[in-house]
Design an enzyme around this catalytic site. Structure first.
Site, mmCIF file in Angstrom:
data_model
loop_
_atom_site.group_PDB
_atom_site.id
_atom_site.type_symbol
_atom_site.label_atom_id
_atom_site.label_comp_id
_atom_site.label_asym_id
_atom_site.label_seq_id
_atom_site.Cartn_x
_atom_site.Cartn_y
_atom_site.Cartn_z
ATOM 1 N N LYS A 125 0.864 -1.185 0.000
ATOM 2 C CA LYS A 125 0.000 0.000 0.000
ATOM 3 C C LYS A 125 0.892 1.224 0.000
ATOM 4 O O LYS A 125 2.014 1.184 0.525
ATOM 5 C CB LYS A 125 -0.893 0.017 1.254
ATOM 6 C CG LYS A 125 -2.130 0.856 1.089
ATOM 7 C CD LYS A 125 -3.218 0.089 0.347
ATOM 8 C CE LYS A 125 -4.474 0.882 0.172
ATOM 9 N NZ LYS A 125 -5.544 0.038 -0.410
ATOM 10 N N ASP A 165 -6.585 4.305 -4.993
ATOM 11 C CA ASP A 165 -7.282 4.107 -3.713
ATOM 12 C C ASP A 165 -7.982 5.437 -3.428
ATOM 13 O O ASP A 165 -8.219 6.215 -4.360
ATOM 14 C CB ASP A 165 -6.273 3.711 -2.619
ATOM 15 C CG ASP A 165 -6.949 3.209 -1.354
ATOM 16 O OD1 ASP A 165 -7.602 2.166 -1.401
ATOM 17 O OD2 ASP A 165 -6.854 3.890 -0.314
#
Ligand code: NAD
Length: 435
Positions: A125, A165
């Site tokens: 991430k 995201d």
């Protein structure tokens, strides 16, 4: 003359250092759940020892020349949790509250989400602590390109493949692809997914997550021996995921009777035409006031007497204060983390069948995987080909998870994590520790 501003005002979107903004509690919760899954599956202490920390964490300070001539420094992160099953994969988030603990927790969840759906990926991430709402498009581009340059050494088509995201989109992905390609010397679309379709993005990506959320509900209906054509459905959050979940569930015979957004909700017991509602929301900015419907609050929507509930808005929407009011038999979690652990316990006691987020919203990452495969093979698949491959993958993951509920006598959420930990643990044990 320009000046350099370090640690600029948060409202202007920058944060220096790693003071926790809630990420620590989130990370602690994820670690607790993983430890539990390791214990249930008997994966072993060595597996937990490896999984409790990311393999690599990169923190960068990103100087950006703002439109007014000043330089501001933003903190950025890329966390690579585990790559035993394949290259690291995970989105990049632009948000003022991004902190390292949060990015670590999200990277861990990506390892497990990819493993549940059996994608040949590990988990990663990224994030930049900034407020994209106050940045101009050219500031956002300079921030994105500099961030890409600073993580360039650790990403790549066979190493780590970022994706969108919160508050990053196809345009941001195109800038990442272009910056990486410029540095490499040749066009490398396979370094990132979530690109515009005309720049190597995949057909079907737009509806993929909602379609998967609908599939999760459909498989639960079949498992419980129900018939979709008799069932009523409420959708919390009529955005990308909520709309497409509603669209497919309605196509399969379900009756959408309620929907909501940040401004409120609507209830129409005789059924909502999903495309008419989308048009109405596009025109007016909200679902509220849709002709023939009664206005309700988001809390009232959760407590409606419906068969299926689709939370597709925010995290923690279902919590200890409202879980008891829920009457739905099935919940398919389109959003990430919509149910708090306390609410989860209450719902389990009420025997609500929950398709957990790692499974119910994995349609997005699965289609990202399809995009990457198409890019690597220089192929272009049709929408129907993508959706049919997606359906096969998600239905298989649902069945695998269901098998784990029986094997370990646990609910679907624990089963999904056990399945993931088992798959990652097996890879880790087979690869061994080198040297
Ligand atoms: P979106 O912005 O398109 O839609 C979100 C919707 O939720 C909007 O209609 C918004 O008005 C509504 N909303 C906001 N606050 C609300 C509230 N308090 N009550 C009710 N509704 C509210 O976002 P999205 O892409 O549909 O994502 C929704 C969720 O799904 C997020 O949790 C996201 O992380 C998760 N998710 C999305 C994807 C994807 O591919 N889009 C993939 C995985 C997970």
């Amino acid at each position: 003359m320009s000046r350099i501003v370090v640690g600029a005002d948060m409202s202007q979107s920058s944060s220096i250092g790693n003071e926790s903004k809630g990420g620590a509690a989130f990370l602690e919760m994820v670690l607790r759940q993983v430890k539990e899954a390791v214990e249930i599956t008997n994966a072993g202490d060595d597996v937990y020892e490896v999984l409790r920390v990311p393999k690599r964490t990169l923190t960068v300070s990103i100087p950006v020349r703002m439109d007014n001539g000043e330089v501001k420094v933003f903190m950025g992160y890329r966390v690579q949790h585990n790559n035993a099953r394949g290259p690291y994969k995970g989105g990049i988030r632009y948000h003022p509250n991004v902190d390292l603990d949060e990015v670590v927790a999200l990277a861990m969840l990506m390892t497990y989400k990819c493993a549940v759906v059996d994608l040949p990926y590990g988990g990663a991430k990224g994030g930049v602590a900034c407020n994209p709402k106050v940045l101009s498009k050219s500031e956002l581009e300079r921030l994105t390109r500099r961030y890409t340059y600073m993580i360039y050494d650790i990403i790549g088509p066979y190493v780590d493949i970022p994706a969108p995201d919160v508050y990053t989109d196809a345009q941001v992905m195109a800038w990442i692809m272009d910056t990486y390609s410029q540095l490499k010397g040749y066009l490398t679309p396979e370094v990132v997914t979530g690109k515009p379709v005309y720049l190597g993005g995949s057909e079907g990506r737009e509806e993929a997550t909602g379609f998967g959320t609908a599939l999760g509900a459909r498989e639960a209906v079949k498992h419980l021996g129900l018939n979709m054509s008799n069932l009523t459905i409420a959708i919390q959050g009529y955005g990308n995921v909520g709309y497409y979940a509603a669209k497919y569930l309605a196509e399969w015979g379900g009756k959408i009777v309620a929907a909501s957004d940040s401004k409120g909700g609507i209830y129409k017991p005789d059924g909502i035409n999903v495309s008419a509602l989308l048009e109405y929301k596009k025109k007016t900015g909200s679902v509220v006031g849709f002709p023939g419907s009664k206005t309700i609050t988001n809390e009232e929507l959760l407590g409606l007497n419906v068969d299926i509930l689709i939370p597709a808005a925010l995290e923690r929407a279902i919590n200890k204060d409202n879980a008891d009011s829920i009457k739905a038999k099935i919940i398919s979690e389109g959003a990430n983390g919509p149910t708090t652990p306390e609410a989860d316990k209450i719902l389990r006691e009420k025997e609500v069948f929950i398709v957990p987020d790692v499974l119910a919203n994995a349609g997005g990452v699965t289609t990202s995987y399809f995009e990457w495969v198409q890019n690597l093979k220089r192929e272009k698949w049709s929408r129907s080909e993508v959706l049919s491959k997606l359906e096969n993958k998600l239905v298989a993951a649902f069945k695998d998870t269901l098998a784990y509920t029986k094997r370990f006598e646990v609910d679907m959420r624990s089963a999904a994590l056990c399945l993931a930990v088992d798959r990652v643990g097996l890879a880790l044990k087979t690869l061994g520790v080198w040297p």
